[in-house]
Design a protein around this motif. Structure first.
Motif, PDB file in Angstrom:
ATOM      1  N   UNK A 495      31.739  32.584  40.774  1.00 44.28           N
ATOM      2  CA  UNK A 495      31.902  33.785  40.777  1.00 44.28           C
ATOM      3  C   UNK A 495      31.727  34.674  39.335  1.00 44.28           C
ATOM      4  N   UNK A 496      31.357  35.787  39.324  1.00 46.07           N
ATOM      5  CA  UNK A 496      30.983  36.719  38.221  1.00 46.07           C
ATOM      6  C   UNK A 496      32.356  37.438  38.148  1.00 46.07           C
ATOM      7  N   UNK A 497      32.837  37.662  37.013  1.00 49.00           N
ATOM      8  CA  UNK A 497      34.024  38.562  36.514  1.00 49.00           C
ATOM      9  C   UNK A 497      33.831  39.843  37.210  1.00 49.00           C
ATOM     10  N   UNK A 498      32.665  40.394  37.497  1.00 52.15           N
ATOM     11  CA  UNK A 498      32.668  41.762  38.014  1.00 52.15           C
ATOM     12  C   UNK A 498      33.012  41.820  39.280  1.00 52.15           C
ATOM     13  N   UNK A 499      33.381  40.641  40.211  1.00 54.86           N
ATOM     14  CA  UNK A 499      33.874  40.706  41.409  1.00 54.86           C
ATOM     15  C   UNK A 499      35.381  41.239  41.279  1.00 54.86           C
ATOM     16  N   UNK A 500      35.860  40.872  40.290  1.00 56.72           N
ATOM     17  CA  UNK A 500      37.473  40.951  40.260  1.00 56.72           C
ATOM     18  C   UNK A 500      37.705  42.589  39.971  1.00 56.72           C
ATOM     19  N   UNK A 501      36.474  43.073  39.476  1.00 57.41           N
ATOM     20  CA  UNK A 501      36.657  44.683  39.326  1.00 57.41           C
ATOM     21  C   UNK A 501      36.259  45.551  40.738  1.00 57.41           C
ATOM     22  N   UNK A 502      35.527  44.892  41.505  1.00 57.24           N
ATOM     23  CA  UNK A 502      34.695  45.461  42.495  1.00 57.24           C
ATOM     24  C   UNK A 502      35.471  45.265  43.814  1.00 57.24           C
ATOM     25  N   UNK A 503      36.460  44.195  43.856  1.00 56.36           N
ATOM     26  CA  UNK A 503      37.295  43.733  45.141  1.00 56.36           C
ATOM     27  C   UNK A 503      38.601  44.085  44.661  1.00 56.36           C
ATOM     28  N   UNK A 504      39.358  44.582  45.872  1.00 52.55           N
ATOM     29  CA  UNK A 504      40.769  44.918  45.750  1.00 52.55           C
ATOM     30  C   UNK A 504      41.570  43.717  45.899  1.00 52.55           C
ATOM     31  N   UNK A 505      41.668  42.774  44.789  1.00 54.36           N
ATOM     32  CA  UNK A 505      42.325  41.797  44.775  1.00 54.36           C
ATOM     33  C   UNK A 505      43.640  41.852  43.930  1.00 54.36           C
ATOM     34  N   UNK A 506      44.677  41.602  44.837  1.00 56.48           N
ATOM     35  CA  UNK A 506      46.201  41.433  44.039  1.00 56.48           C
ATOM     36  C   UNK A 506      46.660  40.087  43.239  1.00 56.48           C
ATOM     37  N   UNK A 507      46.086  39.080  43.688  1.00 56.75           N
ATOM     38  CA  UNK A 507      46.744  38.068  43.288  1.00 56.75           C
ATOM     39  C   UNK A 507      45.613  36.886  42.785  1.00 56.75           C
ATOM     40  N   UNK A 508      45.706  36.377  41.616  1.00 54.06           N
ATOM     41  CA  UNK A 508      45.049  35.345  41.148  1.00 54.06           C
ATOM     42  C   UNK A 508      45.708  33.995  41.332  1.00 54.06           C
ATOM     43  N   UNK A 509      45.443  33.095  41.921  1.00 57.35           N
ATOM     44  CA  UNK A 509      46.135  31.747  42.068  1.00 57.35           C
ATOM     45  C   UNK A 509      45.294  30.372  41.285  1.00 57.35           C
ATOM     46  N   UNK A 510      46.052  30.290  40.126  1.00 63.48           N
ATOM     47  CA  UNK A 510      45.346  29.329  38.990  1.00 63.48           C
ATOM     48  C   UNK A 510      45.304  27.995  39.881  1.00 63.48           C
ATOM     49  N   UNK A 511      44.226  27.367  39.665  1.00 66.97           N
ATOM     50  CA  UNK A 511      43.947  26.068  40.261  1.00 66.97           C
ATOM     51  C   UNK A 511      44.919  25.034  39.716  1.00 66.97           C
ATOM     52  N   UNK A 512      45.317  24.068  40.530  1.00 71.35           N
ATOM     53  CA  UNK A 512      46.055  23.069  40.016  1.00 71.35           C
ATOM     54  C   UNK A 512      45.532  22.047  38.902  1.00 71.35           C
ATOM     55  N   UNK A 513      44.044  21.879  39.124  1.00 71.19           N
ATOM     56  CA  UNK A 513      43.382  21.243  37.981  1.00 71.19           C
ATOM     57  C   UNK A 513      43.723  21.683  36.586  1.00 71.19           C
ATOM     58  N   UNK A 514      43.925  22.862  36.278  1.00 72.15           N
ATOM     59  CA  UNK A 514      44.114  23.490  35.067  1.00 72.15           C
ATOM     60  C   UNK A 514      45.622  23.419  34.783  1.00 72.15           C
ATOM     61  N   UNK A 515      46.554  23.451  35.798  1.00 72.32           N
ATOM     62  CA  UNK A 515      47.957  23.408  35.579  1.00 72.32           C
ATOM     63  C   UNK A 515      48.308  21.807  35.127  1.00 72.32           C
ATOM     64  N   UNK A 516      47.512  20.864  35.744  1.00 67.49           N
ATOM     65  CA  UNK A 516      47.682  19.302  35.626  1.00 67.49           C
ATOM     66  C   UNK A 516      47.411  18.829  34.098  1.00 67.49           C
ATOM     67  N   UNK A 517      46.560  19.679  33.608  1.00 69.80           N
ATOM     68  CA  UNK A 517      46.227  19.143  32.327  1.00 69.80           C
ATOM     69  C   UNK A 517      46.651  20.038  31.163  1.00 69.80           C
ATOM     70  N   UNK A 518      47.316  21.108  31.400  1.00 66.89           N
ATOM     71  CA  UNK A 518      47.810  22.222  30.348  1.00 66.89           C
ATOM     72  C   UNK A 518      48.493  21.618  29.224  1.00 66.89           C
ATOM     73  N   UNK A 519      49.405  20.590  29.591  1.00 63.97           N
ATOM     74  CA  UNK A 519      50.203  20.238  28.498  1.00 63.97           C
ATOM     75  C   UNK A 519      49.681  19.249  27.676  1.00 63.97           C
TER      76      UNK A 519
END
Length: 608
Positions: A495-519
């Motif tokens: 997706x384009x980041x512009x969708x985050x401005x256009x759509x009334x979204x309240x929550x972003x759920x960070x995918x677990x693939x990033x959480x698993x590797x963040x450390x």
């Protein structure tokens, strides 16, 4: 004077009819002969000669024309000397038999005579004439020319068995040839390759069906030289062709034929409107791996074709029975899934998410589970894709929304600490496009008595991007009920980041693939940090998925992530266990106390 033909036709009839003058008798015989000559069948009458050989007493003009005899020249000839009749010895045998025993059964004999430049197909009806007094036995042969009939049958068969557009054999003839090849082969193997033109629908849509037909006819002409002399190319239907490849030593032998086909398709087709480039996907089934019946080979080749097309344009796939077994199993699962909702085999599991800053339970994500009566628990990764593909995701999604709301309403009645909790329900892109989501949500809220703020609708990033305008319209209506909108698996889509401005979204759920590797991965850590900062700047909250370690939870809290869920806190659990979880209370990795210390290890084990 009485003609020879009239003598033969009347025979000794005058001897048995008294009082008739010879002139009248001759006139009657001439009329009779004239009638016989007008018949569209050849008529001959035979009587046994002195040597026992049948001799012709009479013939009509029709037979004389067919056999190319001058007028009256057949009279007096022995049957073995008469053209057309002497082409089939069975005729002479049948006539002799009836002359000896006139009470014998009538005979029907078909035969073919070669006449340049064609063949004549004849049929003889042979029967004895009624005996009259002391007159010798006589046999009449009525010959019918079946050539037009046979040719019409062949033309009809040609029309029925060949494709009118390309002139190739059609599916019926292809199956006949395949069955003949299967019956005739000994130790050799054969293969069926089904060829489908990639994206042919676009040709019809953009250029028209007439041009599409022109392209298919051109393809047929180009494909024919690619196959071997004894093989068969057919058009099965629409934009689908098939090749019967005989006498192969290995499945790979068919691939060489297919590669020639794909190679010749690389050159553009010159058709009305300009040049057209096409590619084709091919599925192959051989007698090495398929059952040795025509319908099995074609079915397996079709299955391989679907596999090839799933890999992209111009793919080739050879049928594998193991893959087909999995597909058949999925088909059975689909059939069972259609009944599962009515039979109440489906249930919801609830995975909690925790407010990291305050160390308290924030709510649950409702996850569908299927307790199959024979297979046991079926993983969502197995049945959700099937539900998506079959369209069953729509009633399944409605059931999940209604059930999750009813369950949270029940908890709120029974547990005072559940009053501030909410529940998240996943909605698929297909349900978003095909169902009345707003109506389904409103009905669930009314039935459960919950306020809109108690429900969170979760959609994947890819589902939103498929139709952002539709998503915007639906989200705007849902927000009127004060419902929260969450973008699931954020960062994995396109997706384009512009969708985050256009759509009334309240929550972003960070995918677990990033959480698993963040450390361990600096890149993953930077992505998580960026998503949290992005959400904060846009006025959204964040939920980290797949948290499995205390260090991950602590780092996320330090980065300012609002909430988290994962096995570290609890696995998805049944409704009763979730109720116990609510009553226990939860604290997060804040200060000295942490989730690891505050959750009973045995309750986590039961929940798993």
């Amino acid at each position: 004077m009485q003609s020879k033909r009239a003598i033969g036709a009347a025979g000794s009839a005058a001897d048995n009819i008294g009082g008739i003058e010879p002139a009248a008798e001759a006139a009657a015989e001439a009329i009779l002969q004239g009638v016989i000559d007008t018949l569209p069948v050849g008529v001959l009458i035979f009587q046994a000669g002195r040597d026992g050989i049948p001799v012709c007493l009479s013939s009509n003009a029709t037979f004389e024309s067919w056999a190319r005899y001058p007028h009256n020249q057949v009279i007096g000839l022995g049957l073995p000397r008469i053209r057309l009749l002497n082409e089939n010895p069975r005729i002479g045998v049948a006539v002799e038999s009836l002359l000896q025993d006139p009470r014998g059964a009538k005979r029907e004999i078909d035969w073919t005579v070669s006449e340049s430049p064609r063949q004549r197909h004849l049929s003889a009806h042979i029967s004895a004439l009624p005996l009259t007094g002391d007159a010798p036995a006589r046999v009449v042969i009525a010959v019918r020319d079946r050539t037009p009939e046979i040719q019409a049958e062949r033309n009809l068969r040609q029309t029925m068995l060949n494709d009118a557009l390309t002139g190739l054999p059609n599916r019926v003839l292809f199956i006949e040839q395949l069955e003949d090849a299967l019956e005739g082969r000994l130790k050799s193997h054969l293969a069926v390759a089904v060829i489908n033109v990639d994206r042919f629908k676009r040709v019809n849509e953009n250029l028209g069906h007439i041009v599409g037909d022109e392209l298919l006819a051109a393809m047929a002409r180009r494909l024919l030289p690619c196959i071997r002399a004894n093989d068969c190319l057919a058009r099965l239907s629409g934009d689908e062709f098939a090749v019967l490849v005989k006498n192969i030593d290995a499945p790979e032998d068919t691939i060489r034929v297919v590669e020639r086909i794909q190679s010749t398709l690389k050159s553009p087709f010159v058709i009305t409107g300009g040049e057209c480039f096409v590619s084709a996907s091919v599925g192959i089934a051989t007698t090495f791996s398929s059952r040795r019946y025509s319908e099995d080979l074609i079915r397996d080749a079709d299955f391989a074709l679907h596999t090839a097309k799933s890999r992209g344009r111009g793919g080739i796939a050879i049928y594998q029975s193991s893959a087909h077994s999995v597909a058949r199993d999925m088909f059975r699962i689909e059939a069972d899934l259609r009944k599962a909702i009515d039979r109440k085999e489906l249930e919801l599991a609830f995975q909690p998410y925790v407010n990291l800053a305050e160390g308290r339970l924030g709510g649950f994500e409702a996850l569908a589970r299927w307790n199959h009566p024979e297979r046991g628990m079926i993983s969502p990764s197995d049945f959700i894709p099937i539900a998506e593909d079959s369209g069953l995701i729509v009633p399944l999604g409605r059931w999940a929304i209604e059930t999750a709301c009813m369950q949270l309403a029940d908890w709120r009645k029974r547990c005072p600490s559940a009053m501030d909790l909410n529940v998240g329900v996943n909605v698929s892109g297909l349900q978003l496009a095909q169902d009345d989501i707003v109506g389904a949500v409103e009905a669930a809220l009314v039935a459960s008595g919950l306020p809109g703020g108690a429900l969170k609708v979760e959609l994947t990033e890819s589902a939103i991007v498929e139709n952002p305008e539709l998503a915007r319209q639906i989200f705007t209506k849902l927000k009127q009920f004060d419902i929260s909108i969450a973008m699931d698996d954020f960062g994995t889509g396109y997706s384009s980041l512009s969708y985050l401005q256009q759509l009334p979204i309240d929550v972003l759920k960070i995918d677990q693939s990033f959480i698993a590797g963040m450390m361990k991965s600096d890149d993953s850590h930077k992505i998580v940090t960026t998503i949290i900062a992005l959400a904060r700047n846009l006025g959204m909250t964040t939920v980290a998925e797949g948290v499995e370690e205390y260090s991950q939870a602590e780092r996320l809290r330090a980065l300012g992530c609002d909430s988290a869920q994962g096995f570290y806190f609890a696995r998805p659990m049944a409704a009763k266990e979730a109720e116990a979880f609510i009553n226990k209370g939860v604290c997060g990795p804040s200060g000295e106390s942490g989730v690891e210390q505050s959750i009973d290890a045995q309750s986590i084990e039961r929940a798993s």
